[in-house]
Each structure stands twice: as C-alpha cells, then as structure tokens.
Design a protein around this motif. Sequence first.
Motif, PDB file in Angstrom:
ATOM      1  N   LYS A   1       0.865  -1.181   0.000  1.00 39.39           N
ATOM      2  CA  LYS A   1       0.000   0.000   0.000  1.00 39.39           C
ATOM      3  C   LYS A   1       0.897   1.225   0.000  1.00 39.39           C
ATOM      4  N   THR A   2       0.518   2.225  -0.789  1.00 37.37           N
ATOM      5  CA  THR A   2       1.333   3.431  -0.907  1.00 37.37           C
ATOM      6  C   THR A   2       0.464   4.678  -0.852  1.00 37.37           C
ATOM      7  N   TYR A   3       0.943   5.666  -0.094  1.00 37.75           N
ATOM      8  CA  TYR A   3       0.402   7.016  -0.142  1.00 37.75           C
ATOM      9  C   TYR A   3       1.409   7.891  -0.891  1.00 37.75           C
ATOM     10  N   ASP A   4       0.935   8.659  -1.844  1.00 32.46           N
ATOM     11  CA  ASP A   4       1.753   9.692  -2.462  1.00 32.46           C
ATOM     12  C   ASP A   4       1.313  11.051  -1.936  1.00 32.46           C
ATOM     13  N   ILE A   5       2.279  11.890  -1.580  1.00 34.02           N
ATOM     14  CA  ILE A   5       1.987  13.281  -1.253  1.00 34.02           C
ATOM     15  C   ILE A   5       2.315  14.103  -2.496  1.00 34.02           C
ATOM     16  N   GLU A   6       1.324  14.856  -2.960  1.00 31.28           N
ATOM     17  CA  GLU A   6       1.499  15.680  -4.150  1.00 31.28           C
ATOM     18  C   GLU A   6       1.392  17.155  -3.756  1.00 31.28           C
ATOM     19  N   VAL A   7       2.451  17.897  -3.988  1.00 36.57           N
ATOM     20  CA  VAL A   7       2.497  19.305  -3.618  1.00 36.57           C
ATOM     21  C   VAL A   7       1.993  20.160  -4.781  1.00 36.57           C
ATOM     22  N   TRP A   8       1.376  21.280  -4.464  1.00 32.01           N
ATOM     23  CA  TRP A   8       0.861  22.174  -5.487  1.00 32.01           C
ATOM     24  C   TRP A   8       1.980  23.069  -6.000  1.00 32.01           C
ATOM     25  N   LEU A   9       2.122  23.116  -7.350  1.00 32.01           N
ATOM     26  CA  LEU A   9       3.114  23.966  -8.007  1.00 32.01           C
ATOM     27  C   LEU A   9       2.388  25.001  -8.847  1.00 32.01           C
ATOM     28  N   PRO A  10       2.328  26.257  -8.398  1.00 26.48           N
ATOM     29  CA  PRO A  10       1.618  27.287  -9.149  1.00 26.48           C
ATOM     30  C   PRO A  10       2.162  27.508 -10.555  1.00 26.48           C
ATOM     31  N   GLY A  11       3.493  27.404 -10.724  1.00 31.58           N
ATOM     32  CA  GLY A  11       4.075  27.630 -12.037  1.00 31.58           C
ATOM     33  C   GLY A  11       3.598  26.621 -13.060  1.00 31.58           C
ATOM     34  N   GLN A  12       3.385  25.381 -12.615  1.00 25.88           N
ATOM     35  CA  GLN A  12       2.874  24.337 -13.505  1.00 25.88           C
ATOM     36  C   GLN A  12       1.358  24.241 -13.462  1.00 25.88           C
ATOM     37  N   ASP A  13       0.757  24.887 -12.453  1.00 23.35           N
ATOM     38  CA  ASP A  13      -0.693  24.840 -12.264  1.00 23.35           C
ATOM     39  C   ASP A  13      -1.168  23.394 -12.098  1.00 23.35           C
ATOM     40  N   THR A  14      -0.409  22.640 -11.313  1.00 26.86           N
ATOM     41  CA  THR A  14      -0.774  21.240 -11.104  1.00 26.86           C
ATOM     42  C   THR A  14      -0.101  20.725  -9.834  1.00 26.86           C
ATOM     43  N   TYR A  15      -0.526  19.523  -9.411  1.00 29.01           N
ATOM     44  CA  TYR A  15       0.109  18.825  -8.295  1.00 29.01           C
ATOM     45  C   TYR A  15       1.205  17.917  -8.836  1.00 29.01           C
ATOM     46  N   ARG A  16       2.307  17.812  -8.080  1.00 31.70           N
ATOM     47  CA  ARG A  16       3.376  16.882  -8.438  1.00 31.70           C
ATOM     48  C   ARG A  16       3.826  16.118  -7.202  1.00 31.70           C
ATOM     49  N   GLU A  17       4.153  14.858  -7.414  1.00 31.83           N
ATOM     50  CA  GLU A  17       4.585  14.001  -6.303  1.00 31.83           C
ATOM     51  C   GLU A  17       5.850  14.556  -5.658  1.00 31.83           C
ATOM     52  N   ILE A  18       5.842  14.567  -4.324  1.00 26.35           N
ATOM     53  CA  ILE A  18       7.021  15.005  -3.575  1.00 26.35           C
ATOM     54  C   ILE A  18       7.439  13.957  -2.541  1.00 26.35           C
ATOM     55  N   SER A  19       6.554  12.985  -2.296  1.00 29.52           N
ATOM     56  CA  SER A  19       6.860  11.920  -1.337  1.00 29.52           C
ATOM     57  C   SER A  19       5.986  10.714  -1.614  1.00 29.52           C
ATOM     58  N   SER A  20       6.551   9.536  -1.416  1.00 28.47           N
ATOM     59  CA  SER A  20       5.793   8.283  -1.407  1.00 28.47           C
ATOM     60  C   SER A  20       6.095   7.549  -0.118  1.00 28.47           C
ATOM     61  N   CYS A  21       5.061   7.070   0.554  1.00 31.44           N
ATOM     62  CA  CYS A  21       5.222   6.288   1.785  1.00 31.44           C
ATOM     63  C   CYS A  21       4.566   4.934   1.576  1.00 31.44           C
ATOM     64  N   SER A  22       5.328   3.870   1.763  1.00 28.88           N
ATOM     65  CA  SER A  22       4.845   2.533   1.436  1.00 28.88           C
ATOM     66  C   SER A  22       5.103   1.540   2.557  1.00 28.88           C
ATOM     67  N   VAL A  23       4.166   0.616   2.716  1.00 30.32           N
ATOM     68  CA  VAL A  23       4.377  -0.539   3.576  1.00 30.32           C
ATOM     69  C   VAL A  23       4.594  -1.746   2.674  1.00 30.32           C
ATOM     70  N   CYS A  24       5.615  -2.536   2.988  1.00 27.04           N
ATOM     71  CA  CYS A  24       5.992  -3.673   2.134  1.00 27.04           C
ATOM     72  C   CYS A  24       5.665  -5.019   2.769  1.00 27.04           C
ATOM     73  N   GLY A  25       5.115  -5.026   3.998  1.00 25.30           N
ATOM     74  CA  GLY A  25       4.882  -6.300   4.671  1.00 25.30           C
ATOM     75  C   GLY A  25       6.190  -7.035   4.861  1.00 25.30           C
ATOM     76  N   ASP A  26       6.172  -8.357   4.657  1.00 25.38           N
ATOM     77  CA  ASP A  26       7.403  -9.141   4.796  1.00 25.38           C
ATOM     78  C   ASP A  26       8.069  -9.417   3.449  1.00 25.38           C
ATOM     79  N   PHE A  27       7.632  -8.690   2.400  1.00 23.52           N
ATOM     80  CA  PHE A  27       8.129  -8.900   1.038  1.00 23.52           C
ATOM     81  C   PHE A  27       9.643  -8.699   0.961  1.00 23.52           C
ATOM     82  N   GLN A  28      10.133  -7.589   1.500  1.00 18.39           N
ATOM     83  CA  GLN A  28      11.577  -7.338   1.496  1.00 18.39           C
ATOM     84  C   GLN A  28      12.282  -8.191   2.546  1.00 18.39           C
ATOM     85  N   ALA A  29      11.634  -8.384   3.679  1.00 12.25           N
ATOM     86  CA  ALA A  29      12.262  -9.139   4.767  1.00 12.25           C
ATOM     87  C   ALA A  29      12.586 -10.566   4.340  1.00 12.25           C
TER      88      ALA A  29
END
Length: 426
Positions: free
Chosen positions: A335-363
């Motif tokens: 599961k992943t949350y993306d944080i998208e920050v507002w950029l007035p120059g582009q007049d749009t949101y752009r990703e600035i962070s992703s936070c993910s839980v991987c369970g035991d997949f990497q472990a």
Amino acid sequence: MFDIKWIRENPQAFDAALARRGAEAASARLIALDDARRAHIARLQEAQERRNAASKEIGKAKAMKDEAAAQALIDEVAKIKSMIQEGEEEERRLNEALDQALCVIPNLPLADVPDGSDETGNVVHHVHGDKPQLPFINKPKEHFELGEALGTMDFATAAKLSGSRFVLLKGQLARLERALGQFMIDLHTTEHGYMEVSPPLLVSGTALYGTGQLPKFEEDLFRAGDSHYLIPTAEVPLTNMVADEILGEEALPLRVTALTHCFRSEAGSAGRDTRGMLRQHQFQKCELVSVTRPEDSAAELERMLGCAEAVLQKLGLHYRVMTLCTGDMGFGSQKTYDIEVWLPGQDTYREISSCSVCGDFQARRMNARFRPADAKGLRHVHTLNGSGVAVGRAMIAVMENYQNNDGTITVPEVLRPYMGGLERIG
C-alpha cells in the motif's frame, strides 16, 4: 519474495491478488516448479538413505569375508555418491529456477487498496490547506524560469559537465537546497524519533535484490564497476541494515533516516520533464525507513505519512495525499500514499513523497527476522519506507509558491535560521 508454502495453500487468493495488479496468474507455474524441486529432493533423500544403508552393509559383508558382496556394495556406494553430487547440482538449479520465478513477481496489495490500472485510478485521501493565491502575479513562473533569471540555477553548465538531467545550483539557491535538507533531517531526528544514519552511496547487488530493485529494474540503476551500484534511494542501505539479522522484539520498531544523494537513470522517462529539476539523474532526498512487528506495520504507515506531511506543513505548502491504486503502486509495496504538492508555475500537483508498507516482502528477500518475546520461533519483520521528503522538489515548491512579482523568492520562516536569517532570495 513470497513463501511458496503459502502459495501452495492459497493458489486462488494469490492469483486473484496478482490480477488486481494487472499481472498474470502464476500459482500453477510456481507450484509446478516447486513440485519438480520437491520430487528431486525426495529422490536425493532416498539415494542418501540407500548410500548410508549400503555403507553399513559393507562392514557386515567384510565381517563375513564375502569379498564379492563387499565389492559390489562399494561399487554401489561410489555410484550413488556420484549420482548425489550430480543431484545436488540439479537441486541448486531447481532452487534457483524457483527463486528467479518468485523474485520478479510484485507484492500483493492490501484489501483496502483501490483497484485501477494506472494513475487515473488513484484516490484522494485528503487535502491540506488551500491553493495559494498570488494576485500580484499575472502568471506564476516555473522554478527554472525563476532560477535562471536569478542567475543561480544553471542547466547549461551542468550539461557541459555531465549531460542532460543535471543542474548546477549557485549562491543562495545552493544554500536553500542545503537548508531544506538540514531542516528535514533535524525535524525527523528531533521531533519524530528517527535515528540519523550516514550510509554508503555504493551498494552491492545483494542489497538491491533485498529491497526489490534487482533483478527487475536494473536498467534504472547506475552501475559503478563490477560489483557496486549507486543508490537510487537511501531505502536500500537503510533497509538492508537488518539483512540476515535476528532482532529482539524489544528493538522494534526501528526507525532510521538519512539525507543522501540519490542516482537514477530515468530509463523509462524519455521526453518527460526535460525542463527544470523535476526529474534528475542526481538529487537529494531525506529517506525514512521503519522496521516493525507485522501487527504494527499498518499503524506505522499512517505515522510515517504524518512525519512526511509535517515537512510540507511547516513549509506552509498546499498539498494533497493520494492512495495509489493497484496498478500504480511500486513493485515491493502492499500500500502506498503519495503526497502531491501544489506547483503554481505548472498549475498542477506533483509528487514530492511516497510512503509505502511492504509487509514481509523485502524481509524474506533479506532474511530479516525477529524473535517474539512471548513465543517460540522466529518471524519475519515488516518494512516500510518513505520520502521525508525529496529535497529538490521541495525547493521547486518553495520557489514557485513563495515567488514575488519582482522575481525574488521569500524564504519560509522555518528555513531562515538555516539561511543565516535571510528573508528573501534575489
């Protein structure tokens, strides 16, 4: 990486979860590989049992002075020994074939992840603040327009030095980048309970395999020599700190952070974001990694998201949080949350962070486990990672949201102590 035993016991659930990610059913193929491996191991065990029995019979035959029988048994043991040696090579090959088939399959999404085939299926989780009003500016400028006009953001010289997708920052913008990184690492270590780590920027292929970048995404990496790669994110060295370790339950949760340079080839982004700093081969990022008990990882994801959000809130930036759909999540994520920050120059949101839980997949790939305090046996830990946040994109957001009509940039109050008290970049 998945437990083949779980797949054997839950083939329909496994294939259904893969279908949610747009992947083909794989349980039948994996079980067939495991069947061949198990059958071969069974034959090897039978051969080893026969060798042990024949070895004992040799002594009996010699005791009875039956040299012919003893020699026949000696010849049989030699033949079995040769067959076992060849069989062990085949066992390694079959094990490797199963591992290779398992290691390229993406993680399975949690039940509450929205279904979708691409970013259009992502769902707004929540929005923070309102879009900034810049009534004194007819048309907000993009960051590279501001930076080039100030003479402190130089793409031409960077291209001369290194080629495309690099930037050379000078003067006050170089200091702003440094200030942002220091602000982030200080926030996470003093207020959010993360331990600061200064990790190597060169890692082995084994480390990249552990976090899931290899073998599937090798084209996205920069290789350095025969045995090392430049890190695409500090997630790799931070998460691999627990590789092949058995932690005590009292050591969990383990929370670590690092401010590092990151290096990505951007192999799949030809023609995208070619202007400015949005998509660079080299960039700075403040990374957050957590290692938890399985029952704590869902709550830890929400906590990590809050830590990343705090960076933008203290900078006074408007943003939204998106829950990524099954078709837009990263390879190792549940599961992943993306944080998208507002950029007035582009007049749009752009990703600035992703936070993910991987369970035991990497472990499982890293063999990272812990010993429960009140139970026998070992369990795999759960791992999480997130950006807290991407420094270059935070600088872009500050520049575009704090721009003034005369082309100067107001320094957010929280950064002024890191800027020697400077209030405006100009």
